[in-house]
Design an enzyme around this catalytic site. Structure first.
Site, mmCIF file in Angstrom:
data_model
loop_
_atom_site.group_PDB
_atom_site.id
_atom_site.type_symbol
_atom_site.label_atom_id
_atom_site.label_comp_id
_atom_site.label_asym_id
_atom_site.label_seq_id
_atom_site.Cartn_x
_atom_site.Cartn_y
_atom_site.Cartn_z
ATOM 1 N N GLU A 93 -50.303 66.351 -15.385
ATOM 2 C CA GLU A 93 -50.812 66.581 -16.624
ATOM 3 C C GLU A 93 -51.152 65.248 -17.640
ATOM 4 O O GLU A 93 -50.236 64.389 -17.582
ATOM 5 C CB GLU A 93 -49.542 67.584 -17.451
ATOM 6 C CG GLU A 93 -49.722 68.940 -16.947
ATOM 7 C CD GLU A 93 -48.549 69.936 -17.367
ATOM 8 O OE1 GLU A 93 -48.720 71.017 -17.420
ATOM 9 O OE2 GLU A 93 -47.322 69.329 -17.456
ATOM 10 N N CYS A 106 -51.831 60.505 -23.664
ATOM 11 C CA CYS A 106 -50.532 60.261 -22.886
ATOM 12 C C CYS A 106 -51.018 60.738 -21.561
ATOM 13 O O CYS A 106 -51.212 61.774 -21.061
ATOM 14 C CB CYS A 106 -49.517 61.131 -23.415
ATOM 15 S SG CYS A 106 -48.160 61.290 -22.569
ATOM 16 N N CYS A 117 -33.877 62.129 -16.162
ATOM 17 C CA CYS A 117 -33.249 62.317 -17.180
ATOM 18 C C CYS A 117 -32.934 63.683 -17.793
ATOM 19 O O CYS A 117 -33.757 64.628 -17.498
ATOM 20 C CB CYS A 117 -34.265 61.508 -18.383
ATOM 21 S SG CYS A 117 -34.749 60.049 -17.961
ATOM 22 N N CYS A 120 -35.378 66.069 -19.829
ATOM 23 C CA CYS A 120 -36.892 65.926 -19.440
ATOM 24 C C CYS A 120 -37.092 66.894 -18.134
ATOM 25 O O CYS A 120 -36.491 66.842 -17.234
ATOM 26 C CB CYS A 120 -37.257 64.465 -19.098
ATOM 27 S SG CYS A 120 -38.846 64.463 -18.382
ATOM 28 N N HIS A 218 -32.258 56.801 -26.538
ATOM 29 C CA HIS A 218 -31.588 58.117 -26.855
ATOM 30 C C HIS A 218 -30.240 58.115 -26.916
ATOM 31 O O HIS A 218 -29.548 59.002 -27.641
ATOM 32 C CB HIS A 218 -32.092 59.204 -25.553
ATOM 33 C CG HIS A 218 -33.395 59.287 -25.456
ATOM 34 N ND1 HIS A 218 -34.292 59.545 -26.588
ATOM 35 C CD2 HIS A 218 -34.126 59.209 -24.469
ATOM 36 C CE1 HIS A 218 -35.627 59.527 -25.928
ATOM 37 N NE2 HIS A 218 -35.413 59.202 -24.862
ATOM 38 N N CYS A 334 -42.609 65.460 -25.730
ATOM 39 C CA CYS A 334 -41.872 64.805 -25.059
ATOM 40 C C CYS A 334 -40.971 65.445 -24.301
ATOM 41 O O CYS A 334 -40.188 66.364 -24.546
ATOM 42 C CB CYS A 334 -40.954 63.737 -25.879
ATOM 43 S SG CYS A 334 -42.171 62.406 -26.566
HETATM 44 S S1 SF4 Z 1 -40.293 61.350 -16.668
HETATM 45 FE FE1 SF4 Z 1 -38.659 62.047 -17.520
HETATM 46 S S2 SF4 Z 1 -37.125 62.055 -16.001
HETATM 47 FE FE2 SF4 Z 1 -38.715 60.712 -15.526
HETATM 48 S S3 SF4 Z 1 -38.282 58.553 -16.672
HETATM 49 FE FE3 SF4 Z 1 -39.529 59.579 -17.999
HETATM 50 S S4 SF4 Z 1 -38.093 60.877 -19.273
HETATM 51 FE FE4 SF4 Z 1 -36.832 60.301 -17.532
#
Ligand code: SF4
Length: 342
Positions: A93, A106, A117, A120, A218, A334
């Protein structure tokens, strides 16, 4: 017959080398490059300043890959999310974010992500593969023709994947984006975002591309950051701090730290103080992003929490901006990109 190669997988320098190796005239690589990226022409027959004979020879050697948009979603705030299906059916995407004075695209850099993460969605299904140079550049080309006459003025590598984990292809795509004879992005108009891969930051500094660097921080507390971002185990805050300080010696402009304010996790006074201490002596700014609605196991901070965190940073003399999450209603904010693969 020799197999054709995708012309969009090469930056200008590499294209010149291929032209030389094939006994083509070197400067014609620049002409072709400019047709593709400045004039957006994707067939050799229309490249009228090149002889017919050479156009036929090029057509035997190269092809032009092209992206089809599988799905477009438009947010209430005019953010637009694009879904692309790649040749092998993998999906990625890109997000177009128009603002008053600029419009940012983006882009994704990988299919999936290794770094998991916790906030995410992009990393949830794991990692499949790196995107090719052409697959990075084609996101821009497809979105830019879809949103025309609006123009993309800024480019950020904050979509699916960790750009510094696909270093070679990402930096070559950046060379294509920046080449004055092609798309011609100014260097400060491109930003690479990393979860903190030290070697990647060091390599990027040495390349001196002049582009911006953004680091997903973060938390400035070792244990909390490791919980949120397992990559912190391998690259702890002390090493990260050294790498970004070194980076700002090579590139004389502030780097950005992204800090998602997550309810009850990283928004206390002590968290703010640790953040103030962490950024001390670093030429940087901080982007605070209140966590976008309640997703995964995390919750949005309340306004008092956000205000008190900001107050604390202010009293510490730290430069920060409080950002509004964009495209939440279409899962384009995000950490919300979640295209998967077959
Ligand atoms: S895409 Fe998501 S899981 Fe991968 S480094 Fe970036 S924030 Fe972390």
């Amino acid at each position: 017959m020799q197999e054709k190669v995708d012309i969009k997988n090469y930056c200008l320098q590499e294209l010149k080398e291929i032209f030389c190796a094939n006994n083509f005239i070197e400067y014609q690589a620049s002409q072709v490059f400019s047709w593709v990226y400045a004039k957006r022409v994707e067939d050799f027959y229309s490249m009228t300043n090149i002889s017919k004979e050479m156009r036929l020879a090029f057509a035997e050697k190269f092809y032009f890959s092209k992206f089809k948009i599988v799905k477009k979603e438009l947010s209430n705030d005019k953010t637009e999310k694009f879904l692309f299906e790649l040749k092998d059916k993998d999906r990625i995407e890109s997000v177009f974010i128009p603002e008053e004075s600029r419009a940012t695209l983006c882009v994704s850099s990988q299919v999936g992500c290794k770094f998991n993460c916790k906030f995410c969605l992009s990393g949830k299904p794991g990692f499949k593969r790196n995107l090719k140079i052409s697959e990075i550049v084609n996101q821009y080309l497809a979105v830019s023709s879809s949103v025309a006459p609006s123009k993309i003025t800024n480019l950020v590598f904050m979509g699916i994947g960790e750009p510094l984990d696909n270093f070679s292809n990402v930096t070559k795509a950046i060379e294509i984006f920046m080449a004055p004879s092609g798309i011609g992005f100014g260097k400060r108009k491109i930003c690479v975002s990393t979860c903190g891969l030290i070697e990647g930051i060091e390599k990027l500094a040495r390349l001196k591309l002049g582009i911006k660097l953004s680091v997903s921080l973060h938390s400035a507390d070792e244990a909390i950051r490791t919980k949120l971002m397992p990559v912190n185990k391998k690259y702890p805050l002390k090493e990260l701090s050294k790498a970004v300080k070194d980076f700002t010696k090579y590139e004389k402009y502030p780097i950005t730290f992204e800090y998602a304010l997550i309810h009850g996790i990283n928004t206390g006074k002590e968290d703010a103080r640790k953040l103030i201490k962490f950024v001390h002596g670093i030429n940087c700014k901080i982007n605070l992003i209140p966590w976008n609605k309640s997703s995964l196991e995390f919750n949005q901070p309340d306004s008092m929490e956000t205000e008190s965190f900001c107050r604390e940073l202010k009293s510490g003399g730290v430069f920060f901006t409080l950002r509004k999450p964009r495209g939440q209603d279409i899962n384009a904010a995000c950490g919300q990109l979640a295209a998967s693969w077959s």
